[in-house]
Design a protein around this motif. Structure first.
Motif, PDB file in Angstrom:
ATOM      1  N   GLN A 134       9.653   4.621   4.282  1.00  0.00           N
ATOM      2  CA  GLN A 134      10.772   5.416   3.776  1.00  0.00           C
ATOM      3  C   GLN A 134      11.076   6.579   4.714  1.00  0.00           C
ATOM      4  OE1 GLN A 134      12.814   4.730   0.907  1.00  0.00           O
ATOM      5  NE2 GLN A 134      14.016   6.134   2.145  1.00  0.00           N
ATOM      6  N   LEU A 135      10.033   7.243   5.244  1.00  0.00           N
ATOM      7  CA  LEU A 135      10.248   8.336   6.195  1.00  0.00           C
ATOM      8  C   LEU A 135      10.946   7.835   7.454  1.00  0.00           C
ATOM      9  CD1 LEU A 135       6.915  10.344   5.901  1.00  0.00           C
ATOM     10  CD2 LEU A 135       9.208  11.128   5.279  1.00  0.00           C
ATOM     11  N   LYS A 136      10.542   6.677   7.943  1.00  0.00           N
ATOM     12  CA  LYS A 136      11.171   6.102   9.141  1.00  0.00           C
ATOM     13  C   LYS A 136      12.640   5.775   8.878  1.00  0.00           C
ATOM     14  CE  LYS A 136       7.011   4.140  11.194  1.00  0.00           C
ATOM     15  NZ  LYS A 136       6.273   2.891  11.441  1.00  0.00           N
ATOM     16  N   ARG A 180       0.835  -1.186   0.000  1.00  0.00           N
ATOM     17  CA  ARG A 180       0.000   0.000   0.000  1.00  0.00           C
ATOM     18  C   ARG A 180       0.880   1.250   0.000  1.00  0.00           C
ATOM     19  NH1 ARG A 180      -4.076  -0.868   4.812  1.00  0.00           N
ATOM     20  NH2 ARG A 180      -2.294   0.156   5.693  1.00  0.00           N
ATOM     21  N   PHE A 181       0.392   2.275  -0.662  1.00  0.00           N
ATOM     22  CA  PHE A 181       1.160   3.507  -0.819  1.00  0.00           C
ATOM     23  C   PHE A 181       1.537   4.122   0.527  1.00  0.00           C
ATOM     24  CE2 PHE A 181       1.292   8.157  -1.370  1.00  0.00           C
ATOM     25  CZ  PHE A 181       2.368   8.233  -2.233  1.00  0.00           C
ATOM     26  N   GLY A 232      19.909   3.378   1.610  1.00  0.00           N
ATOM     27  CA  GLY A 232      18.469   3.402   1.374  1.00  0.00           C
ATOM     28  C   GLY A 232      17.810   4.745   1.596  1.00  0.00           C
ATOM     29  N   PHE A 233      18.588   5.764   1.945  1.00  0.00           N
ATOM     30  CA  PHE A 233      18.049   7.109   2.152  1.00  0.00           C
ATOM     31  C   PHE A 233      17.500   7.642   0.831  1.00  0.00           C
ATOM     32  CE2 PHE A 233      18.515  11.747   2.301  1.00  0.00           C
ATOM     33  CZ  PHE A 233      17.863  12.034   3.491  1.00  0.00           C
ATOM     34  N   ASN A 234      16.308   8.243   0.889  1.00  0.00           N
ATOM     35  CA  ASN A 234      15.717   8.845  -0.304  1.00  0.00           C
ATOM     36  C   ASN A 234      15.363  10.293   0.015  1.00  0.00           C
ATOM     37  OD1 ASN A 234      14.115   9.712  -2.444  1.00  0.00           O
ATOM     38  ND2 ASN A 234      13.171   7.706  -2.726  1.00  0.00           N
ATOM     39  N   PRO A 235      16.100  11.266  -0.545  1.00  0.00           N
ATOM     40  CA  PRO A 235      15.870  12.667  -0.217  1.00  0.00           C
ATOM     41  C   PRO A 235      14.539  13.225  -0.719  1.00  0.00           C
ATOM     42  CG  PRO A 235      17.533  12.470  -1.930  1.00  0.00           C
ATOM     43  CD  PRO A 235      17.227  11.075  -1.463  1.00  0.00           C
ATOM     44  N   ASN A 236      13.814  12.468  -1.512  1.00  0.00           N
ATOM     45  CA  ASN A 236      12.513  12.917  -1.998  1.00  0.00           C
ATOM     46  C   ASN A 236      11.396  12.710  -0.971  1.00  0.00           C
ATOM     47  OD1 ASN A 236      13.535  13.688  -4.552  1.00  0.00           O
ATOM     48  ND2 ASN A 236      13.498  11.553  -5.184  1.00  0.00           N
TER      49      ASN A 236
END
Length: 126
Positions: free
Chosen positions: A50-52, A42-43, A78-82
């Motif tokens: 990802q935020l966690k 689920r979205f 695994g960090f995603n700056p978006n």
């Protein structure tokens, strides 16, 4: 006339009601679990996870309240700056993005992408 001839999970032949799909509760539960695991995530869960992860990595690499780290190190973990929760703009016009109370600013120094890591401070209120 039987609609489903075999258990959807273990494939054993079914007996009993004509609309029966599973041979027992274990097979029903196992099938539902397997189906959910294989299905698209689920979205909301994807964004939340990802935020966690972003928060965890920012916290781990920013022990002193401010730090500078190569962007590749965090991104490889695994960090995603978006994915961020909010932002703060300083007097210079630089925009820090935050994952909860831990923030980052993308900078380029000598051709290397870096993140300046900060912790949210009281003076950062809008």
């Amino acid at each position: 006339m039987r609609i489903q001839k075999n258990c959807l999970y273990c494939n054993k032949e079914l007996d009993g009601r004509t609309d029966k799909k599973y041979c027992n509760l274990h097979c029903k539960s196992a099938y539902q679990y397997k189906k959910q695991k294989e299905g698209p995530q689920r979205f909301f869960n994807k964004v939340d996870n990802q935020l966690k992860l972003n928060r965890k990595l920012l916290k781990e690499y920013n022990k002193a309240g401010k730090a500078v780290i190569r962007a590749k190190i965090l991104i490889d973990l695994g960090f995603n700056p978006n994915f961020f929760t909010h932002y703060w703009k300083n007097q210079k016009g630089e925009v820090y993005l935050f994952a909860y109370e831990f923030g980052f600013l993308r900078k380029s120094e000598n051709g290397k992408e870096k993140f300046v890591l900060v912790t949210w401070q009281a003076y950062m209120k809008h």
